[in-house]
Design a protein around this motif. Sequence first.
Motif, PDB file in Angstrom:
ATOM      1  N   CYS A 142     -36.822  11.682 -16.330  1.00  0.00           N
ATOM      2  CA  CYS A 142     -36.603  12.949 -16.848  1.00  0.00           C
ATOM      3  C   CYS A 142     -37.772  13.589 -17.091  1.00  0.00           C
ATOM      4  O   CYS A 142     -38.818  13.292 -17.713  1.00  0.00           O
ATOM      5  CB  CYS A 142     -35.662  12.873 -18.132  1.00  0.00           C
ATOM      6  N   SER A 143     -37.937  14.815 -16.381  1.00  0.00           N
ATOM      7  CA  SER A 143     -39.396  15.606 -16.304  1.00  0.00           C
ATOM      8  C   SER A 143     -39.569  16.213 -17.676  1.00  0.00           C
ATOM      9  O   SER A 143     -40.416  16.674 -18.209  1.00  0.00           O
ATOM     10  CB  SER A 143     -39.579  16.655 -15.242  1.00  0.00           C
ATOM     11  N   ILE A 144     -38.417  16.398 -18.645  1.00  0.00           N
ATOM     12  CA  ILE A 144     -38.294  17.097 -19.791  1.00  0.00           C
ATOM     13  C   ILE A 144     -38.702  16.037 -20.828  1.00  0.00           C
ATOM     14  O   ILE A 144     -39.607  16.074 -21.606  1.00  0.00           O
ATOM     15  CB  ILE A 144     -37.288  17.995 -20.234  1.00  0.00           C
ATOM     16  N   CYS A 145     -38.035  14.943 -21.029  1.00  0.00           N
ATOM     17  CA  CYS A 145     -38.128  14.108 -21.961  1.00  0.00           C
ATOM     18  C   CYS A 145     -38.883  12.670 -21.854  1.00  0.00           C
ATOM     19  O   CYS A 145     -39.185  11.817 -22.624  1.00  0.00           O
ATOM     20  CB  CYS A 145     -36.664  13.758 -22.829  1.00  0.00           C
ATOM     21  N   ARG A 146     -38.905  12.730 -20.550  1.00  0.00           N
ATOM     22  CA  ARG A 146     -39.486  11.520 -20.125  1.00  0.00           C
ATOM     23  C   ARG A 146     -38.956  10.112 -20.169  1.00  0.00           C
ATOM     24  O   ARG A 146     -39.418   9.071 -20.234  1.00  0.00           O
ATOM     25  CB  ARG A 146     -41.080  11.425 -20.539  1.00  0.00           C
TER      26      ARG A 146
ATOM     27  N   ASP B  67     -33.705  20.632 -12.315  1.00  0.00           N
ATOM     28  CA  ASP B  67     -34.842  20.675 -13.434  1.00  0.00           C
ATOM     29  C   ASP B  67     -35.379  19.562 -14.262  1.00  0.00           C
ATOM     30  O   ASP B  67     -36.344  19.493 -14.330  1.00  0.00           O
ATOM     31  CB  ASP B  67     -34.038  21.770 -14.683  1.00  0.00           C
ATOM     32  N   CYS B  68     -34.452  18.609 -14.103  1.00  0.00           N
ATOM     33  CA  CYS B  68     -34.589  17.498 -14.996  1.00  0.00           C
ATOM     34  C   CYS B  68     -35.170  16.477 -13.979  1.00  0.00           C
ATOM     35  O   CYS B  68     -36.077  15.417 -14.570  1.00  0.00           O
ATOM     36  CB  CYS B  68     -33.655  16.945 -15.883  1.00  0.00           C
TER      37      CYS B  68
ATOM     38  N   ILE C 285     -28.146  15.102 -19.066  1.00  0.00           N
ATOM     39  CA  ILE C 285     -28.485  16.499 -19.129  1.00  0.00           C
ATOM     40  C   ILE C 285     -27.603  17.206 -20.230  1.00  0.00           C
ATOM     41  O   ILE C 285     -27.966  17.817 -20.986  1.00  0.00           O
ATOM     42  CB  ILE C 285     -28.450  16.925 -17.689  1.00  0.00           C
TER      43      ILE C 285
ATOM     44  N   HIS D 224     -30.235  18.173 -22.754  1.00  0.00           N
ATOM     45  CA  HIS D 224     -30.928  19.185 -22.284  1.00  0.00           C
ATOM     46  C   HIS D 224     -29.712  20.185 -21.871  1.00  0.00           C
ATOM     47  O   HIS D 224     -29.702  20.653 -20.478  1.00  0.00           O
ATOM     48  CB  HIS D 224     -31.867  19.024 -21.209  1.00  0.00           C
TER      49      HIS D 224
ATOM     50  N   LYS E 127     -29.418  22.897 -18.393  1.00  0.00           N
ATOM     51  CA  LYS E 127     -30.452  22.642 -17.193  1.00  0.00           C
ATOM     52  C   LYS E 127     -29.667  21.973 -16.195  1.00  0.00           C
ATOM     53  O   LYS E 127     -28.440  21.453 -16.464  1.00  0.00           O
ATOM     54  CB  LYS E 127     -31.621  21.630 -17.676  1.00  0.00           C
TER      55      LYS E 127
END
Length: 78
Positions: free
Chosen positions: A39-43, A70-71, A59, A63, A66
């Motif tokens: 996940c590019s937001i929370c890794r 996005d993620c 998601i 998130h 999103k």
Amino acid sequence: MGGGNAQKAAMARERKAKAAGAEAKSQLKVNENAKNVQCSICRQTFLLTIREKALQEHIDSKHSGKTIADCFASWKPQ
């Protein structure tokens, strides 16, 4: 005659000692290396074999608002 409990226990210890010398066939290292969806937001990482439904659940719970793009920009459905 033989075959008492002490003899059985000794034989069991011998068998376990031989088996302990064998290499462990753990799947943990392989699974850790296969976690290449991130996940590019929370890794948070996921296994390569993850399904879209599970990603969508991630998601929705973490998130909201999103999209999968996005993620997980690099993830492609299989």
